[in-house]
Design a protein around this motif. Structure first.
Motif, mmCIF file in Angstrom:
data_model
loop_
_atom_site.group_PDB
_atom_site.id
_atom_site.type_symbol
_atom_site.label_atom_id
_atom_site.label_comp_id
_atom_site.label_asym_id
_atom_site.label_seq_id
_atom_site.Cartn_x
_atom_site.Cartn_y
_atom_site.Cartn_z
ATOM 1 N N GLN A 116 30.682 -25.745 1.258
ATOM 2 C CA GLN A 116 31.595 -24.582 0.983
ATOM 3 C C GLN A 116 33.016 -25.064 1.565
ATOM 4 O O GLN A 116 33.280 -25.867 2.279
ATOM 5 N N GLU A 117 33.905 -24.200 1.126
ATOM 6 C CA GLU A 117 35.350 -24.660 2.053
ATOM 7 C C GLU A 117 35.431 -24.072 3.144
ATOM 8 O O GLU A 117 34.604 -23.232 3.773
ATOM 9 N N GLY A 118 35.900 -24.809 3.953
ATOM 10 C CA GLY A 118 36.305 -24.886 5.327
ATOM 11 C C GLY A 118 35.126 -25.563 6.202
ATOM 12 O O GLY A 118 35.105 -25.787 7.236
ATOM 13 N N GLY A 119 34.087 -26.430 5.344
ATOM 14 C CA GLY A 119 33.405 -27.400 5.878
ATOM 15 C C GLY A 119 32.099 -26.772 6.151
ATOM 16 O O GLY A 119 31.221 -27.648 6.643
ATOM 17 N N ALA A 120 31.809 -25.766 5.737
ATOM 18 C CA ALA A 120 30.537 -24.893 6.122
ATOM 19 C C ALA A 120 29.493 -25.470 4.904
ATOM 20 O O ALA A 120 29.972 -25.840 3.766
ATOM 21 N N THR A 121 28.129 -25.332 5.053
ATOM 22 C CA THR A 121 27.297 -25.726 4.058
ATOM 23 C C THR A 121 25.987 -24.731 4.000
ATOM 24 O O THR A 121 25.656 -24.520 5.063
ATOM 25 N N LEU A 122 25.803 -24.108 2.767
ATOM 26 C CA LEU A 122 24.517 -23.547 2.873
ATOM 27 C C LEU A 122 23.384 -24.213 2.216
ATOM 28 O O LEU A 122 23.704 -25.122 1.369
ATOM 29 N N ILE A 123 22.373 -23.901 2.800
ATOM 30 C CA ILE A 123 21.211 -24.690 2.736
ATOM 31 C C ILE A 123 20.096 -23.777 2.095
ATOM 32 O O ILE A 123 20.035 -22.764 2.430
ATOM 33 N N ASP A 124 19.547 -24.497 0.876
ATOM 34 C CA ASP A 124 18.523 -23.687 0.267
ATOM 35 C C ASP A 124 17.308 -24.861 0.082
ATOM 36 O O ASP A 124 17.298 -25.855 0.600
ATOM 37 N N ALA A 125 16.218 -24.487 -0.703
ATOM 38 C CA ALA A 125 15.280 -25.451 -1.052
ATOM 39 C C ALA A 125 14.503 -25.245 -2.472
ATOM 40 O O ALA A 125 14.267 -23.730 -2.839
ATOM 41 N N ASN A 126 14.321 -26.211 -3.029
ATOM 42 C CA ASN A 126 13.543 -26.359 -4.196
ATOM 43 C C ASN A 126 14.184 -25.797 -5.379
ATOM 44 O O ASN A 126 13.605 -25.815 -6.554
ATOM 45 N N GLU A 127 15.421 -25.101 -5.351
ATOM 46 C CA GLU A 127 16.316 -24.272 -6.410
ATOM 47 C C GLU A 127 17.504 -24.802 -6.264
ATOM 48 O O GLU A 127 18.040 -24.695 -5.380
ATOM 49 N N ILE A 128 18.089 -25.011 -7.622
ATOM 50 C CA ILE A 128 19.463 -25.250 -7.668
ATOM 51 C C ILE A 128 20.275 -24.230 -8.617
ATOM 52 O O ILE A 128 19.659 -24.079 -9.419
#
Length: 306
Positions: free
Chosen positions: A108-120
């Motif tokens: 994400q903007e600002g260096g953050a990251t969202l983490i999910d699993a098994n679905e894109i």
């Protein structure tokens, strides 16, 4: 799931090459059958009669021209698999292979990251650069209807570009043998119209425990004691000993990377019988927990995973 039903330009190129090779092989097979029948016929080949021309044409010229034609065609069509000449800004995601599930990361903007699993979740009609690596052994990222596959190698990042022509849901699969549950290492790609993928990311990053009832409160304590060491409920924070992120869990179609359909019954079955559904997975059994405790954990996950 067949690559012969392409849903992207890259997959279409692979399918075209496959069909050319298929029909070409049939032509060669037919020619070889005819020659074999002729050689076995009652009119044997007379030594020296046209033998030199036959060898030059059938043994040298024909194979050489065939190989050159396939090479030129493959190089020309293979350009469709490369992002050359595309000025559109690609959407970036990161995929990490684990035994036997997929970690999905959305920078994400600002260096953050969202983490999910098994679905894109991606936008349809826009190129997507998938940065692929592995946390343990070699895996291979492949969504057949999107086109080429690419290996997920520990300590190294490969990049593959995909693009869904139309909104839809597409099944993916690890295509490099990686252990006991290799065949059960499934992923799901959802291509959204317009900015629909942003709605998913907003829900993924906006989970909250507010509004949880007393049962969910009891489940929170049970979750913290039995699950939180491996699973995070915050899409911005991985667990210390990472198992799949459980943020946005209720939005997923399946549990256990394709092991069972998600839903109230599926969630409770997975919690109590996951080793039966997916033998060898790294999640410990909960045989020591009372059914009431598993029910409380399930209720808590349903509330937090909305």
């Amino acid at each position: 799931m067949s690559i012969l039903e392409p849903a992207s330009r890259g997959a279409g190129a692979v399918a075209d090459i496959w069909w050319v090779m298929f029909w070409g092989a049939l032509v060669v097979l037919a020619i070889m059958i005819v020659l074999g029948l002729y050689a076995a016929s009652s009119r044997p080949w007379h030594a020296g009669k046209g033998l030199t021309a036959f060898i030059l044409v059938g043994g040298i010229a024909w194979p050489t021209l065939t190989v050159l034609a396939l090479l030129v065609y493959g190089l020309w069509l293979g350009e469709a698999l490369l992002p050359r000449g595309d000025s559109r800004e690609p959407y970036r995601i990161e995929v990490v292979g684990h035994q036997w599930w997929w970690e999905i990361r959305y920078p994400q903007e600002g260096g953050a990251t969202l983490i999910d699993a098994n679905e894109i979740h991606v936008p349809a009609g826009r190129p997507v650069d998938v940065h692929v690596t592995s946390a343990d052994v070699i895996h291979s990222f492949w969504i057949p209807r999107m086109g080429p596959k690419i290996d997920a190698v520990p300590g190294y990042t490969n990049v593959v570009r995909i693009e869904a022509d139309e909104p839809g849901t597409y099944r993916g699969q690890c295509s490099e043998f990686c252990g006991l549950q290799h065949a059960g290492m499934v992923l799901r790609l959802v291509a959204h119209e317009g900015d629909g993928h942003l709605d998913h990311l907003e829900r993924l990053g906006g989970g909250s425990a507010e509004g949880a009832d007393a049962g969910a409160g009891a489940g929170a304590a049970a979750f913290a004691e039995n699950c939180s060491a491996c699973h995070s409920l915050d899409a911005t924070q991985p667990a210390a000993d990472p198992g799949p992120s459980l943020a946005g869990l209720s939005q997923r179609a399946f549990l256990g990377a394709g092991a069972i359909a998600n839903g109230p019954e599926g969630l409770r079955t997975w919690l109590s019988s996951h080793q039966s559904l997916k033998p060898g997975n790294l999640m410990p059994t909960f045989h020591h927990l009372e059914p009431e405790t598993i029910e409380a954990i399930a209720a808590f996950l349903e509330e937090r995973g909305r």
